[in-house]
Every structure is written in C-alpha cells, then in structure tokens.
Design a protein around this motif. Sequence first.
Motif, PDB file in Angstrom:
ATOM      1  N   LYS A 170      -1.213   0.638  17.749  1.00  0.00           N
ATOM      2  CA  LYS A 170      -2.578   0.715  17.586  1.00  0.00           C
ATOM      3  C   LYS A 170      -3.329  -0.634  17.887  1.00  0.00           C
ATOM      4  O   LYS A 170      -4.613  -0.639  18.105  1.00  0.00           O
ATOM      5  CB  LYS A 170      -3.556   1.563  16.510  1.00  0.00           C
ATOM      6  CG  LYS A 170      -3.139   2.907  16.329  1.00  0.00           C
ATOM      7  CD  LYS A 170      -3.409   3.728  17.584  1.00  0.00           C
ATOM      8  CE  LYS A 170      -3.129   5.340  17.375  1.00  0.00           C
ATOM      9  NZ  LYS A 170      -3.693   5.999  18.227  1.00  0.00           N
ATOM     10  N   GLY A 171      -2.705  -1.615  17.444  1.00  0.00           N
ATOM     11  CA  GLY A 171      -3.085  -2.839  17.737  1.00  0.00           C
ATOM     12  C   GLY A 171      -3.797  -3.482  16.661  1.00  0.00           C
ATOM     13  O   GLY A 171      -4.707  -4.180  17.051  1.00  0.00           O
ATOM     14  N   PHE A 172      -3.688  -3.076  15.362  1.00  0.00           N
ATOM     15  CA  PHE A 172      -4.447  -3.741  14.297  1.00  0.00           C
ATOM     16  C   PHE A 172      -3.709  -4.411  13.278  1.00  0.00           C
ATOM     17  O   PHE A 172      -2.422  -3.803  13.268  1.00  0.00           O
ATOM     18  CB  PHE A 172      -5.592  -2.898  13.915  1.00  0.00           C
ATOM     19  CG  PHE A 172      -5.157  -1.580  13.038  1.00  0.00           C
ATOM     20  CD1 PHE A 172      -4.697  -1.684  11.727  1.00  0.00           C
ATOM     21  CD2 PHE A 172      -4.818  -0.452  13.882  1.00  0.00           C
ATOM     22  CE1 PHE A 172      -3.994  -0.296  11.284  1.00  0.00           C
ATOM     23  CE2 PHE A 172      -4.515   0.846  13.365  1.00  0.00           C
ATOM     24  CZ  PHE A 172      -4.168   0.939  12.229  1.00  0.00           C
ATOM     25  N   ASP A 173      -4.303  -5.083  12.502  1.00  0.00           N
ATOM     26  CA  ASP A 173      -3.234  -5.528  11.233  1.00  0.00           C
ATOM     27  C   ASP A 173      -2.841  -4.602  10.151  1.00  0.00           C
ATOM     28  O   ASP A 173      -3.593  -3.798   9.831  1.00  0.00           O
ATOM     29  CB  ASP A 173      -4.260  -6.684  10.697  1.00  0.00           C
ATOM     30  CG  ASP A 173      -3.454  -7.607   9.560  1.00  0.00           C
ATOM     31  OD1 ASP A 173      -2.127  -7.785   9.445  1.00  0.00           O
ATOM     32  OD2 ASP A 173      -4.171  -8.070   8.521  1.00  0.00           O
ATOM     33  N   VAL A 174      -1.856  -4.757   9.865  1.00  0.00           N
ATOM     34  CA  VAL A 174      -1.190  -3.750   8.903  1.00  0.00           C
ATOM     35  C   VAL A 174      -1.921  -4.177   7.671  1.00  0.00           C
ATOM     36  O   VAL A 174      -1.843  -2.930   6.775  1.00  0.00           O
ATOM     37  CB  VAL A 174       0.674  -3.800   8.936  1.00  0.00           C
ATOM     38  CG1 VAL A 174       0.795  -4.905   7.991  1.00  0.00           C
ATOM     39  CG2 VAL A 174       0.957  -2.677   8.115  1.00  0.00           C
ATOM     40  N   GLY A 175      -2.526  -4.982   7.226  1.00  0.00           N
ATOM     41  CA  GLY A 175      -3.046  -5.453   6.098  1.00  0.00           C
ATOM     42  C   GLY A 175      -4.155  -4.544   5.839  1.00  0.00           C
ATOM     43  O   GLY A 175      -4.549  -4.130   4.825  1.00  0.00           O
TER      44      GLY A 175
ATOM     45  N   GLN B   6       4.454   0.537  12.019  1.00  0.00           N
ATOM     46  CA  GLN B   6       4.972   0.887  13.574  1.00  0.00           C
ATOM     47  C   GLN B   6       3.561   1.141  13.893  1.00  0.00           C
ATOM     48  O   GLN B   6       3.245   1.130  15.114  1.00  0.00           O
ATOM     49  CB  GLN B   6       5.785   1.850  13.609  1.00  0.00           C
ATOM     50  CG  GLN B   6       7.264   1.292  13.306  1.00  0.00           C
ATOM     51  CD  GLN B   6       8.362   2.464  13.289  1.00  0.00           C
ATOM     52  OE1 GLN B   6       8.086   3.492  13.297  1.00  0.00           O
ATOM     53  NE2 GLN B   6       9.550   1.898  12.665  1.00  0.00           N
ATOM     54  N   HIS B   7       2.842   2.093  13.214  1.00  0.00           N
ATOM     55  CA  HIS B   7       1.537   2.735  13.630  1.00  0.00           C
ATOM     56  C   HIS B   7       0.470   1.653  13.844  1.00  0.00           C
ATOM     57  O   HIS B   7      -0.216   1.704  15.000  1.00  0.00           O
ATOM     58  CB  HIS B   7       0.875   3.643  12.541  1.00  0.00           C
ATOM     59  CG  HIS B   7      -0.237   4.287  13.065  1.00  0.00           C
ATOM     60  ND1 HIS B   7      -0.394   5.326  14.024  1.00  0.00           N
ATOM     61  CD2 HIS B   7      -1.657   4.018  12.323  1.00  0.00           C
ATOM     62  CE1 HIS B   7      -1.917   5.518  13.772  1.00  0.00           C
ATOM     63  NE2 HIS B   7      -2.366   4.882  13.057  1.00  0.00           N
ATOM     64  N   ALA B   8       0.378   0.735  13.019  1.00  0.00           N
ATOM     65  CA  ALA B   8      -0.602  -0.462  13.114  1.00  0.00           C
ATOM     66  C   ALA B   8      -0.277  -1.183  14.427  1.00  0.00           C
ATOM     67  O   ALA B   8      -1.054  -1.670  15.262  1.00  0.00           O
ATOM     68  CB  ALA B   8      -0.497  -1.324  11.860  1.00  0.00           C
ATOM     69  N   ALA B   9       1.037  -1.539  14.547  1.00  0.00           N
ATOM     70  CA  ALA B   9       1.502  -2.107  15.885  1.00  0.00           C
ATOM     71  C   ALA B   9       1.238  -1.413  17.116  1.00  0.00           C
ATOM     72  O   ALA B   9       0.714  -2.229  18.241  1.00  0.00           O
ATOM     73  CB  ALA B   9       3.003  -2.369  15.724  1.00  0.00           C
TER      74      ALA B   9
ATOM     75  N   LEU C  21       9.050   5.842  -0.079  1.00  0.00           N
ATOM     76  CA  LEU C  21       7.956   4.435  -0.061  1.00  0.00           C
ATOM     77  C   LEU C  21       8.092   3.519   0.917  1.00  0.00           C
ATOM     78  O   LEU C  21       7.541   3.179   1.990  1.00  0.00           O
ATOM     79  CB  LEU C  21       7.767   3.838  -1.233  1.00  0.00           C
ATOM     80  CG  LEU C  21       6.536   2.759  -1.320  1.00  0.00           C
ATOM     81  CD1 LEU C  21       5.257   3.432  -0.762  1.00  0.00           C
ATOM     82  CD2 LEU C  21       6.586   2.099  -2.560  1.00  0.00           C
ATOM     83  N   GLU C  22       9.581   2.990   1.214  1.00  0.00           N
ATOM     84  CA  GLU C  22      10.148   2.255   1.992  1.00  0.00           C
ATOM     85  C   GLU C  22      10.000   2.695   3.642  1.00  0.00           C
ATOM     86  O   GLU C  22       9.348   2.094   4.473  1.00  0.00           O
ATOM     87  CB  GLU C  22      11.108   1.644   1.959  1.00  0.00           C
ATOM     88  CG  GLU C  22      11.839   0.619   3.024  1.00  0.00           C
ATOM     89  CD  GLU C  22      13.218   0.361   2.582  1.00  0.00           C
ATOM     90  OE1 GLU C  22      13.518  -1.016   3.335  1.00  0.00           O
ATOM     91  OE2 GLU C  22      14.017   0.978   2.224  1.00  0.00           O
ATOM     92  N   ILE C  23      10.262   4.165   3.828  1.00  0.00           N
ATOM     93  CA  ILE C  23      10.032   4.581   4.904  1.00  0.00           C
ATOM     94  C   ILE C  23       8.522   4.736   5.463  1.00  0.00           C
ATOM     95  O   ILE C  23       8.039   4.604   6.586  1.00  0.00           O
ATOM     96  CB  ILE C  23      10.616   6.206   5.103  1.00  0.00           C
ATOM     97  CG1 ILE C  23      12.199   6.105   4.951  1.00  0.00           C
ATOM     98  CG2 ILE C  23      10.486   6.788   6.042  1.00  0.00           C
ATOM     99  CD1 ILE C  23      12.854   7.370   4.561  1.00  0.00           C
ATOM    100  N   TRP C  24       7.608   5.260   4.470  1.00  0.00           N
ATOM    101  CA  TRP C  24       6.336   5.163   4.718  1.00  0.00           C
ATOM    102  C   TRP C  24       5.465   3.811   5.214  1.00  0.00           C
ATOM    103  O   TRP C  24       4.820   3.956   6.244  1.00  0.00           O
ATOM    104  CB  TRP C  24       5.759   5.705   3.551  1.00  0.00           C
ATOM    105  CG  TRP C  24       5.697   7.198   3.083  1.00  0.00           C
ATOM    106  CD1 TRP C  24       6.446   8.165   3.992  1.00  0.00           C
ATOM    107  CD2 TRP C  24       5.664   7.851   1.616  1.00  0.00           C
ATOM    108  NE1 TRP C  24       6.416   9.340   3.147  1.00  0.00           N
ATOM    109  CE2 TRP C  24       6.112   9.039   1.859  1.00  0.00           C
ATOM    110  CE3 TRP C  24       5.205   7.386   0.496  1.00  0.00           C
ATOM    111  CZ2 TRP C  24       5.953  10.018   0.659  1.00  0.00           C
ATOM    112  CZ3 TRP C  24       5.048   8.058  -0.512  1.00  0.00           C
ATOM    113  CH2 TRP C  24       5.709   9.567  -0.520  1.00  0.00           C
ATOM    114  N   LEU C  25       6.020   3.078   4.446  1.00  0.00           N
ATOM    115  CA  LEU C  25       5.316   1.631   4.789  1.00  0.00           C
ATOM    116  C   LEU C  25       6.017   0.967   6.116  1.00  0.00           C
ATOM    117  O   LEU C  25       5.278   0.489   7.015  1.00  0.00           O
ATOM    118  CB  LEU C  25       5.750   0.679   3.837  1.00  0.00           C
ATOM    119  CG  LEU C  25       5.085   0.889   2.137  1.00  0.00           C
ATOM    120  CD1 LEU C  25       5.639  -0.264   1.310  1.00  0.00           C
ATOM    121  CD2 LEU C  25       3.709   0.582   2.619  1.00  0.00           C
TER     122      LEU C  25
END
Length: 50
Positions: A30-35, A25-28, A16-20
């Motif tokens: 693509k330039g959007f909020d991880v929330g 990293q993906h959100a960063a 789970l920690e790896i997925w999060l």
Amino acid sequence: MYYPTIRGCIQALKNLEIWLDKAEQHAAAKGFDVGVLLTSRLAPEPSSIS
C-alpha cells in the motif's frame, strides 16, 4: 504441565510472527510506513473520550 504450556507459547509467538510479516507486506504493497500499523489504535483512549 510445563511442556504443554511452553508449546502453546511457542505456537502463539509463531502466529504473531506470521501476522507481523503479513502486516509488513501489506504496508509495503500500500506504500506506507509499517510503523503506522504498530502505533494505530482501533478506538481512542478512554481518558480522551470525555
């Protein structure tokens, strides 16, 4: 029986920690909020369908 169960839970939490981390990293990248990923749904609530 206790130790194999705990080992499985520990491994699941590590996964789970790896997925999060990957989601963050993906959100960063693509330039959007991880929330957004944490609050999104794959399907609407069953009560809102009808």
